[in-house]
Scaffold this active site. Structure first.
Site, PDB file in Angstrom:
ATOM      1  N   THR A 127       0.925  -1.088  -0.215  1.00  0.00           N
ATOM      2  CA  THR A 127      -0.014   0.298  -0.187  1.00  0.00           C
ATOM      3  C   THR A 127       0.642   1.326   0.172  1.00  0.00           C
ATOM      4  O   THR A 127       2.014   1.789   0.924  1.00  0.00           O
ATOM      5  CB  THR A 127      -1.312   0.032   1.307  1.00  0.00           C
ATOM      6  OG1 THR A 127      -1.692   0.865   1.505  1.00  0.00           O
ATOM      7  CG2 THR A 127      -0.132  -0.336   2.222  1.00  0.00           C
ATOM      8  N   GLU A 129       0.257   3.805   1.961  1.00  0.00           N
ATOM      9  CA  GLU A 129       0.585   3.985   2.941  1.00  0.00           C
ATOM     10  C   GLU A 129       2.271   3.776   3.858  1.00  0.00           C
ATOM     11  O   GLU A 129       1.958   4.010   5.165  1.00  0.00           O
ATOM     12  CB  GLU A 129      -0.395   3.396   4.187  1.00  0.00           C
ATOM     13  CG  GLU A 129      -2.428   3.593   4.108  1.00  0.00           C
ATOM     14  CD  GLU A 129      -2.070   4.469   4.539  1.00  0.00           C
ATOM     15  OE1 GLU A 129      -1.722   5.347   6.247  1.00  0.00           O
ATOM     16  OE2 GLU A 129      -2.232   6.100   4.181  1.00  0.00           O
ATOM     17  N   TYR A 151      -1.968   0.025  10.959  1.00  0.00           N
ATOM     18  CA  TYR A 151      -2.130  -0.415   9.542  1.00  0.00           C
ATOM     19  C   TYR A 151      -0.251  -0.390   9.075  1.00  0.00           C
ATOM     20  O   TYR A 151      -0.302  -1.129   8.690  1.00  0.00           O
ATOM     21  CB  TYR A 151      -3.138   0.155   8.916  1.00  0.00           C
ATOM     22  CG  TYR A 151      -3.251  -0.339   7.773  1.00  0.00           C
ATOM     23  CD1 TYR A 151      -4.160  -1.327   6.993  1.00  0.00           C
ATOM     24  CD2 TYR A 151      -3.208   0.475   6.610  1.00  0.00           C
ATOM     25  CE1 TYR A 151      -4.175  -1.845   6.017  1.00  0.00           C
ATOM     26  CE2 TYR A 151      -2.957   0.197   4.899  1.00  0.00           C
ATOM     27  CZ  TYR A 151      -3.728  -1.226   4.843  1.00  0.00           C
ATOM     28  OH  TYR A 151      -4.382  -1.492   3.497  1.00  0.00           O
TER      29      TYR A 151
HETATM   30  P1  NAP Z   1     -11.311  -5.004   2.318  1.00  0.00           P
HETATM   31  O1  NAP Z   1     -12.998  -4.389   1.452  1.00  0.00           O
HETATM   32  O2  NAP Z   1     -11.117  -4.123   3.829  1.00  0.00           O
HETATM   33  O3  NAP Z   1     -11.327  -6.050   2.381  1.00  0.00           O
HETATM   34  C1  NAP Z   1     -10.519  -7.205   3.255  1.00  0.00           C
HETATM   35  C2  NAP Z   1     -10.605  -8.671   3.048  1.00  0.00           C
HETATM   36  O4  NAP Z   1      -9.784  -9.294   4.359  1.00  0.00           O
HETATM   37  C3  NAP Z   1     -12.500  -8.862   3.459  1.00  0.00           C
HETATM   38  O5  NAP Z   1     -12.807  -9.653   2.968  1.00  0.00           O
HETATM   39  C4  NAP Z   1     -11.822  -9.603   4.907  1.00  0.00           C
HETATM   40  O6  NAP Z   1     -13.465 -10.232   5.517  1.00  0.00           O
HETATM   41  C5  NAP Z   1     -10.474  -9.924   4.529  1.00  0.00           C
HETATM   42  N1  NAP Z   1      -9.792 -10.001   6.283  1.00  0.00           N
HETATM   43  C6  NAP Z   1      -9.782  -9.550   7.594  1.00  0.00           C
HETATM   44  N2  NAP Z   1      -9.008 -10.718   8.041  1.00  0.00           N
HETATM   45  C7  NAP Z   1      -8.720 -11.317   7.804  1.00  0.00           C
HETATM   46  C8  NAP Z   1      -8.266 -12.802   8.133  1.00  0.00           C
HETATM   47  N3  NAP Z   1      -7.958 -12.889   9.401  1.00  0.00           N
HETATM   48  N4  NAP Z   1      -8.768 -13.957   7.194  1.00  0.00           N
HETATM   49  C9  NAP Z   1      -9.102 -13.791   6.401  1.00  0.00           C
HETATM   50  N5  NAP Z   1      -9.257 -13.155   5.673  1.00  0.00           N
HETATM   51  C10 NAP Z   1     -10.034 -11.843   6.717  1.00  0.00           C
HETATM   52  O7  NAP Z   1     -10.247  -4.027   1.638  1.00  0.00           O
HETATM   53  P2  NAP Z   1      -9.768  -4.221  -0.063  1.00  0.00           P
HETATM   54  O8  NAP Z   1     -10.436  -2.372  -0.142  1.00  0.00           O
HETATM   55  O9  NAP Z   1     -10.802  -5.062  -0.992  1.00  0.00           O
HETATM   56  O10 NAP Z   1      -7.977  -4.186  -0.330  1.00  0.00           O
HETATM   57  C11 NAP Z   1      -8.035  -5.549  -0.803  1.00  0.00           C
HETATM   58  C12 NAP Z   1      -6.350  -5.245  -0.222  1.00  0.00           C
HETATM   59  O11 NAP Z   1      -5.537  -4.546  -0.537  1.00  0.00           O
HETATM   60  C13 NAP Z   1      -6.330  -5.491   2.003  1.00  0.00           C
HETATM   61  O12 NAP Z   1      -4.869  -5.771   2.096  1.00  0.00           O
HETATM   62  C14 NAP Z   1      -5.787  -3.952   1.870  1.00  0.00           C
HETATM   63  O13 NAP Z   1      -4.870  -3.545   3.022  1.00  0.00           O
HETATM   64  C15 NAP Z   1      -4.979  -3.462   0.879  1.00  0.00           C
HETATM   65  N6  NAP Z   1      -5.037  -1.972  -0.323  1.00  0.00           N
HETATM   66  C16 NAP Z   1      -5.965  -1.585  -0.426  1.00  0.00           C
HETATM   67  C17 NAP Z   1      -6.364  -0.890  -1.321  1.00  0.00           C
HETATM   68  C18 NAP Z   1      -7.200   0.129  -1.134  1.00  0.00           C
HETATM   69  O14 NAP Z   1      -7.335   1.778  -1.588  1.00  0.00           O
HETATM   70  N7  NAP Z   1      -8.410  -0.363  -1.827  1.00  0.00           N
HETATM   71  C19 NAP Z   1      -4.771   0.436  -1.076  1.00  0.00           C
HETATM   72  C20 NAP Z   1      -3.886  -0.571  -1.141  1.00  0.00           C
HETATM   73  C21 NAP Z   1      -3.896  -1.367  -0.725  1.00  0.00           C
HETATM   74  P3  NAP Z   1     -14.332  -9.945   5.763  1.00  0.00           P
HETATM   75  O15 NAP Z   1     -15.613  -9.770   5.124  1.00  0.00           O
HETATM   76  O16 NAP Z   1     -15.042 -11.615   6.968  1.00  0.00           O
HETATM   77  O17 NAP Z   1     -14.314  -8.632   6.468  1.00  0.00           O
HETATM   78  O1  G4F Z   2     -11.247   6.552   3.036  1.00  0.00           O
HETATM   79  P1  G4F Z   2      -9.507   6.568   3.971  1.00  0.00           P
HETATM   80  O2  G4F Z   2      -9.992   6.137   4.909  1.00  0.00           O
HETATM   81  O3  G4F Z   2      -8.438   5.762   3.296  1.00  0.00           O
HETATM   82  P2  G4F Z   2      -7.106   5.484   3.914  1.00  0.00           P
HETATM   83  O4  G4F Z   2      -7.042   6.047   5.245  1.00  0.00           O
HETATM   84  O5  G4F Z   2      -6.386   6.507   3.211  1.00  0.00           O
HETATM   85  O6  G4F Z   2      -6.713   4.286   3.487  1.00  0.00           O
HETATM   86  C1  G4F Z   2      -7.290   4.064   2.207  1.00  0.00           C
HETATM   87  O7  G4F Z   2      -6.072   4.156   1.326  1.00  0.00           O
HETATM   88  C2  G4F Z   2      -4.822   3.178   1.710  1.00  0.00           C
HETATM   89  C3  G4F Z   2      -3.943   3.398   0.720  1.00  0.00           C
HETATM   90  O8  G4F Z   2      -3.757   4.333   0.691  1.00  0.00           O
HETATM   91  C4  G4F Z   2      -4.899   1.981   1.999  1.00  0.00           C
HETATM   92  F1  G4F Z   2      -4.192   1.005   2.361  1.00  0.00           F
HETATM   93  C5  G4F Z   2      -6.214   1.477   2.985  1.00  0.00           C
HETATM   94  O9  G4F Z   2      -5.917  -0.183   3.654  1.00  0.00           O
HETATM   95  C6  G4F Z   2      -7.131   2.116   3.058  1.00  0.00           C
HETATM   96  O10 G4F Z   2      -8.063   1.340   1.557  1.00  0.00           O
HETATM   97  O11 G4F Z   2      -9.138   8.216   4.109  1.00  0.00           O
HETATM   98  C7  G4F Z   2      -9.050   9.347   3.948  1.00  0.00           C
HETATM   99  C8  G4F Z   2      -8.268  10.218   3.873  1.00  0.00           C
HETATM  100  C9  G4F Z   2      -7.569  10.054   4.611  1.00  0.00           C
HETATM  101  O12 G4F Z   2      -6.573  11.347   5.159  1.00  0.00           O
HETATM  102  C10 G4F Z   2      -9.106  10.407   6.881  1.00  0.00           C
HETATM  103  O13 G4F Z   2      -8.097  11.435   7.690  1.00  0.00           O
HETATM  104  O14 G4F Z   2      -8.923  11.203   4.476  1.00  0.00           O
HETATM  105  C11 G4F Z   2      -9.865  11.236   5.396  1.00  0.00           C
HETATM  106  N1  G4F Z   2     -10.492  11.665   6.194  1.00  0.00           N
HETATM  107  C12 G4F Z   2     -11.363  12.841   6.417  1.00  0.00           C
HETATM  108  N2  G4F Z   2     -12.848  12.394   7.561  1.00  0.00           N
HETATM  109  C13 G4F Z   2     -11.544  10.983   6.561  1.00  0.00           C
HETATM  110  C14 G4F Z   2     -12.475  11.105   7.069  1.00  0.00           C
HETATM  111  N3  G4F Z   2     -11.514   9.368   6.613  1.00  0.00           N
HETATM  112  C15 G4F Z   2     -12.312   8.648   6.672  1.00  0.00           C
HETATM  113  N4  G4F Z   2     -12.944   7.574   6.792  1.00  0.00           N
HETATM  114  N5  G4F Z   2     -13.704   9.136   7.621  1.00  0.00           N
HETATM  115  C16 G4F Z   2     -13.819  10.332   7.552  1.00  0.00           C
HETATM  116  O15 G4F Z   2     -15.231  10.523   7.998  1.00  0.00           O
END
Ligand code: NAP
Ligand code: G4F
Length: 338
Positions: A127, A129, A151
């Site tokens: 990520t 992050e 995280y």
């Molecule tokens: P998400 O919607 O939160 O999905 C996470 C998945 O992990 C869910 O299916 C969850 O199951 C499963 N999980 C959690 N704990 C587990 C465990 N102990 N054993 C098996 N499964 C488990 O996240 P996403 O947005 O699809 O992201 C997918 C991956 O990419 C994550 O690793 C995230 O950190 C990474 N990532 C995401 C972004 C982004 O912007 N979306 C960016 C960079 C990296 P449940 O449904 O049961 O909770």
């Molecule tokens: O949507 P967010 O919670 O995503 P964040 O923290 O960027 O993380 C997501 O992206 C990562 C990749 O860069 C992934 F690795 C991670 O798993 C996840 O998918 O927050 C985005 C921004 C932050 O700066 C937060 O402080 O929005 C700001 N924010 C402002 N108000 C808020 C809010 N975030 C959330 N969730 N809720 C608010 O009310």
């Protein structure tokens, strides 16, 4: 027929990736976590629940014996490890669970591959992050990491352990360093979906205000559909390697709010500062957005903007869906489904 194991299939990326791989002709093993009520709404949203080549398997990344059994039973060609506690905000409240699942848990899968068949290809969901407190204006594969949350720190471990298994055991293990990607099936607590849902609720008089935290944080927001294609491309490359996937454009949370409201013909006017800042409907002065300090994080990532040149040059990957198209799709979906 190739076999892929996708962990986290109930999540946003897991569901999109499963759909993508099914379209490519794979047999897909979608690994889900057992909970008291099975949560397949995303798989249903994408209409793949009853696909004959989708096999759903119970799985928990934290259980090493389960990882070993699943890898030896399925004998997949490719493993995409997307399972994680993925919400940054929650990681401050649940640092241990986050460290175990998002960090250490990944070793269970890598060990299973090493023991059963080191020829299995492994993708780790890394990520942006990792960059955290960035100094570079554009982050690439060479930019130094400085995570800012439990995280981010857990993902630092999983990034390096993936690289270590590649170097130590010659496993085809690659990291995709993905910047934020969203969609209509994004988790409801992430800011993009929270904004889209609130707009639909406000327009339909079911909610009065949208409460947010830091409006000035900037993110590089793309569409999940584009990013899962990139995950697959990373595993099709001839060598295991690490790649940034991003749009290379950054927008603030404030920009997201303004654009999202524009799709319901509301122009937002800001006034006040800090915790007292509000967003009003410029036509009638009605307050729609307020700040709630509960949404501020103990340590924030202020600015993320990724450089996807390497992925473009080596894999031929580039994002196709624009920020505007993404936000429009998300708002329209909420208006349709409220
Ligand atoms: P998400 O919607 O939160 O999905 C996470 C998945 O992990 C869910 O299916 C969850 O199951 C499963 N999980 C959690 N704990 C587990 C465990 N102990 N054993 C098996 N499964 C488990 O996240 P996403 O947005 O699809 O992201 C997918 C991956 O990419 C994550 O690793 C995230 O950190 C990474 N990532 C995401 C972004 C982004 O912007 N979306 C960016 C960079 C990296 P449940 O449904 O049961 O909770
Ligand atoms: O949507 P967010 O919670 O995503 P964040 O923290 O960027 O993380 C997501 O992206 C990562 C990749 O860069 C992934 F690795 C991670 O798993 C996840 O998918 O927050 C985005 C921004 C932050 O700066 C937060 O402080 O929005 C700001 N924010 C402002 N108000 C808020 C809010 N975030 C959330 N969730 N809720 C608010 O009310």
């Amino acid at each position: 027929m190739k076999k892929a194991l996708v962990t986290g299939v109930t999540g946003q990326d897991g569901a999109y990736l499963a759909q993508f791989l099914l379209d490519k002709g794979y047999e897909v093993y979608g690994a889900y976590r057992r909970t008291s009520s099975l949560n397949l709404w995303r798989v249903q949203f994408l209409k793949i629940e009853n696909h004959p080549r989708l096999k759903l398997v119970e799985f928990n990344l934290l259980d090493a014996s389960n990882c070993l059994r699943i890898i030896s039973q399925i004998q997949p060609d490719e493993v995409y490890n997307l399972a994680a506690q993925s919400f940054v905000g929650v990681s401050f409240e649940q640092p241990l669970v986050t460290s175990q699942t998002t960090g250490i848990g990944v070793v269970n899968m890598l060990e299973a591959i090493r023991l059963v068949n080191p020829a299995i290809k492994f993708y780790q969901a890394s990520t942006s992050e990792l960059y955290g407190k960035v100094s570079d204006k554009l982050q690439n594969e060479e930019t130094a990491f400085y995570p800012r949350s439990p995280y981010g720190v857990a993902k630092l471990y999983s990034y390096w352990i993936t690289k270590n298994y590649r170097e130590a055991y010659n496993i085809f293990a690659s990291n995709g360093i993905l910047f934020n990607h969203e969609s209509s099936i994004r988790g409801e607590t992430f800011v993009s979906r929270k904004i889209a849902r609130a707009i639909a609720a406000i327009v339909n008089k079911k909610q009065k205000y949208l409460y947010l935290g830091n409006l000035n944080a900037k993110r590089d927001w793309g569409h999940a559909k584009d990013f899962v294609e990139g995950m697959w491309m990373i595993l099709q490359h001839k060598n295991p390697d690490d790649f940034v996937l991003a749009t290379s454009k950054a927008y603030s949370v404030r920009d997201f709010v303004e654009l999202a409201f524009s799709f319901v013909d509301i122009d937002i006017e800001w006034s006040g500062t800090g915790i007292n800042e509000v967003g009003k409907n410029s036509k009638n002065g009605e307050t729609l957005i307020k700040i709630d300090s509960a949404y501020f994080r103990p340590a924030e990532v202020d600015y993320l903007r990724g450089d996807h040149k390497k992925a473009n040059k080596i894999l031929g990957w580039k994002p196709k869906i624009s920020f505007k198209e993404l936000v429009k799709e998300m708002v329209e979906n909420e208006l349709l489904n409220i």
